[in-house]
Design a protein around this motif. Structure first.
Motif, PDB file in Angstrom:
ATOM      1  N   ILE A  58       1.107  -1.083  -0.021  1.00 46.50           N
ATOM      2  CA  ILE A  58      -0.243   0.356  -0.027  1.00 46.50           C
ATOM      3  C   ILE A  58       0.726   1.210  -0.076  1.00 46.50           C
ATOM      4  CG2 ILE A  58      -1.595   1.051   1.304  1.00 46.50           C
ATOM      5  CD1 ILE A  58      -2.860  -1.436   2.774  1.00 46.50           C
ATOM      6  N   GLY A  59       1.099   1.832  -0.902  1.00 43.95           N
ATOM      7  CA  GLY A  59       1.722   3.602  -1.228  1.00 43.95           C
ATOM      8  C   GLY A  59       3.564   2.856  -0.965  1.00 43.95           C
ATOM      9  N   THR A  60       3.808   2.609  -0.607  1.00 47.13           N
ATOM     10  CA  THR A  60       5.358   2.336   0.038  1.00 47.13           C
ATOM     11  C   THR A  60       5.750   1.575   0.984  1.00 47.13           C
ATOM     12  OG1 THR A  60       5.735   4.274   1.470  1.00 47.13           O
ATOM     13  CG2 THR A  60       6.420   4.235  -0.546  1.00 47.13           C
ATOM     14  N   GLN A  61       4.335   0.733   1.764  1.00 48.85           N
ATOM     15  CA  GLN A  61       4.328   0.132   2.783  1.00 48.85           C
ATOM     16  C   GLN A  61       4.051  -1.316   2.508  1.00 48.85           C
ATOM     17  OE1 GLN A  61       2.739   1.774   6.350  1.00 48.85           O
ATOM     18  NE2 GLN A  61       3.813   3.875   6.409  1.00 48.85           N
ATOM     19  N   TRP A  62       4.813  -2.297   2.867  1.00 47.36           N
ATOM     20  CA  TRP A  62       4.317  -3.459   2.826  1.00 47.36           C
ATOM     21  C   TRP A  62       3.479  -4.070   4.013  1.00 47.36           C
ATOM     22  CZ3 TRP A  62       5.425  -6.649  -0.884  1.00 47.36           C
ATOM     23  CH2 TRP A  62       6.190  -6.275  -1.711  1.00 47.36           C
ATOM     24  N   ARG A  63       2.546  -4.848   3.354  1.00 45.96           N
ATOM     25  CA  ARG A  63       1.342  -5.067   4.645  1.00 45.96           C
ATOM     26  C   ARG A  63       1.271  -7.503   4.089  1.00 45.96           C
ATOM     27  NH1 ARG A  63       1.982  -1.544   7.880  1.00 45.96           N
ATOM     28  NH2 ARG A  63       1.282   0.288   7.446  1.00 45.96           N
ATOM     29  N   PHE A  64       0.724  -7.664   5.199  1.00 48.32           N
ATOM     30  CA  PHE A  64       0.176  -8.813   4.709  1.00 48.32           C
ATOM     31  C   PHE A  64      -0.471  -9.968   5.978  1.00 48.32           C
ATOM     32  CE2 PHE A  64       5.536  -7.741   4.755  1.00 48.32           C
ATOM     33  CZ  PHE A  64       5.641  -7.905   4.461  1.00 48.32           C
ATOM     34  N   ASN A  65      -1.355 -10.311   4.896  1.00 50.20           N
ATOM     35  CA  ASN A  65      -2.185 -11.215   5.875  1.00 50.20           C
ATOM     36  C   ASN A  65      -1.816 -12.145   6.308  1.00 50.20           C
ATOM     37  OD1 ASN A  65      -4.089 -14.001   5.690  1.00 50.20           O
ATOM     38  ND2 ASN A  65      -5.151 -12.462   4.214  1.00 50.20           N
ATOM     39  N   THR A  66      -2.269 -12.059   7.865  1.00 50.33           N
ATOM     40  CA  THR A  66      -1.538 -12.390   8.857  1.00 50.33           C
ATOM     41  C   THR A  66      -1.978 -13.955   8.814  1.00 50.33           C
ATOM     42  OG1 THR A  66      -2.304  -9.980  10.794  1.00 50.33           O
ATOM     43  CG2 THR A  66      -1.965 -12.945  11.817  1.00 50.33           C
ATOM     44  N   ASP A  67      -3.039 -14.106   8.969  1.00 50.39           N
ATOM     45  CA  ASP A  67      -4.203 -15.960   8.857  1.00 50.39           C
ATOM     46  C   ASP A  67      -3.029 -16.729   7.968  1.00 50.39           C
ATOM     47  OD1 ASP A  67      -5.461 -15.871  10.199  1.00 50.39           O
ATOM     48  OD2 ASP A  67      -7.362 -15.670   9.052  1.00 50.39           O
ATOM     49  N   LEU A  68      -2.615 -16.314   6.320  1.00 46.70           N
ATOM     50  CA  LEU A  68      -1.828 -16.460   5.309  1.00 46.70           C
ATOM     51  C   LEU A  68      -0.213 -16.691   6.197  1.00 46.70           C
ATOM     52  CD1 LEU A  68      -3.208 -15.287   2.016  1.00 46.70           C
ATOM     53  CD2 LEU A  68      -3.525 -17.191   3.095  1.00 46.70           C
ATOM     54  N   ILE A  69       0.426 -16.206   6.282  1.00 42.42           N
ATOM     55  CA  ILE A  69       1.852 -15.345   7.097  1.00 42.42           C
ATOM     56  C   ILE A  69       1.853 -16.862   8.568  1.00 42.42           C
ATOM     57  CG2 ILE A  69       3.234 -14.365   8.420  1.00 42.42           C
ATOM     58  CD1 ILE A  69       3.301 -13.394   5.051  1.00 42.42           C
ATOM     59  N   CYS A  70       0.879 -16.894   9.522  1.00 41.93           N
ATOM     60  CA  CYS A  70       1.513 -17.089  10.389  1.00 41.93           C
ATOM     61  C   CYS A  70       0.818 -19.100   9.619  1.00 41.93           C
ATOM     62  CB  CYS A  70       0.099 -17.929  11.352  1.00 41.93           C
ATOM     63  SG  CYS A  70       0.179 -15.980  12.495  1.00 41.93           S
ATOM     64  N   LYS A  71       0.194 -19.254   8.938  1.00 45.81           N
ATOM     65  CA  LYS A  71      -0.465 -20.453   7.821  1.00 45.81           C
ATOM     66  C   LYS A  71       1.757 -21.063   7.194  1.00 45.81           C
ATOM     67  CE  LYS A  71      -2.333 -23.152   4.872  1.00 45.81           C
ATOM     68  NZ  LYS A  71      -3.488 -23.706   3.352  1.00 45.81           N
ATOM     69  N   GLN A  72       2.171 -19.971   6.532  1.00 48.81           N
ATOM     70  CA  GLN A  72       3.279 -20.245   6.323  1.00 48.81           C
ATOM     71  C   GLN A  72       4.493 -20.957   6.747  1.00 48.81           C
ATOM     72  OE1 GLN A  72       4.706 -17.044   2.786  1.00 48.81           O
ATOM     73  NE2 GLN A  72       6.309 -18.180   2.881  1.00 48.81           N
ATOM     74  N   PHE A  73       4.446 -20.017   8.278  1.00 49.44           N
ATOM     75  CA  PHE A  73       5.640 -20.230   8.735  1.00 49.44           C
ATOM     76  C   PHE A  73       5.375 -21.355  10.017  1.00 49.44           C
ATOM     77  CE2 PHE A  73       6.912 -16.405   7.209  1.00 49.44           C
ATOM     78  CZ  PHE A  73       8.382 -16.870   6.749  1.00 49.44           C
ATOM     79  N   GLY A  74       4.366 -21.804  10.358  1.00 49.15           N
ATOM     80  CA  GLY A  74       3.388 -22.658  11.445  1.00 49.15           C
ATOM     81  C   GLY A  74       3.226 -22.553  12.556  1.00 49.15           C
ATOM     82  N   ALA A  75       2.723 -20.622  12.593  1.00 49.81           N
ATOM     83  CA  ALA A  75       2.317 -20.161  13.989  1.00 49.81           C
ATOM     84  C   ALA A  75       0.794 -21.090  13.810  1.00 49.81           C
ATOM     85  CB  ALA A  75       2.548 -19.034  13.021  1.00 49.81           C
ATOM     86  N   VAL A  76       0.278 -20.707  14.809  1.00 47.71           N
ATOM     87  CA  VAL A  76      -0.765 -20.917  15.388  1.00 47.71           C
ATOM     88  C   VAL A  76      -1.876 -20.361  15.441  1.00 47.71           C
ATOM     89  CG1 VAL A  76      -2.861 -22.136  17.209  1.00 47.71           C
ATOM     90  CG2 VAL A  76       0.046 -22.809  17.132  1.00 47.71           C
ATOM     91  N   ARG A  77      -2.593 -20.231  15.054  1.00 50.65           N
ATOM     92  CA  ARG A  77      -3.863 -18.898  14.674  1.00 50.65           C
ATOM     93  C   ARG A  77      -4.974 -19.172  14.167  1.00 50.65           C
ATOM     94  NH1 ARG A  77      -4.572 -13.961  14.669  1.00 50.65           N
ATOM     95  NH2 ARG A  77      -6.402 -12.584  12.936  1.00 50.65           N
TER      96      ARG A  77
END
Length: 77
Positions: A58-77
């Protein structure tokens, strides 16, 4: 008895499961770095390569979908 060393410097210690559940739906590079236990620079570099699920800019800032990131790194959500 050995003492536990907490890493400092370029990255933060990871989140507890309770803290992960409390994260909003969209997070920034600092939170992703903490989940993945890498530097913010690494998060940006991998986002530019397209290696992080749910990443968008968004503009110059990166944003991330929390659920997808947690799934990718094996974090419980």
């Amino acid at each position: 008895m050995a003492s536990v060393v907490t890493p400092t410097g370029c990255y933060l210690a990871g989140y507890t499961p309770e803290e992960i559940l409390a994260l909003p739906a969209v997070i920034g590079k600092t939170e992703v770095a903490r989940i993945a236990r890498v530097s913010e620079r690494t998060v940006v570099r991998e986002a530019l390569k397209g290696n992080l699920d749910g990443s968008f800019k968004i503009g110059t800032q990166w944003r991330f979908n929390t659920d997808l990131i947690c799934k990718q790194f094996g974090a419980v959500r």
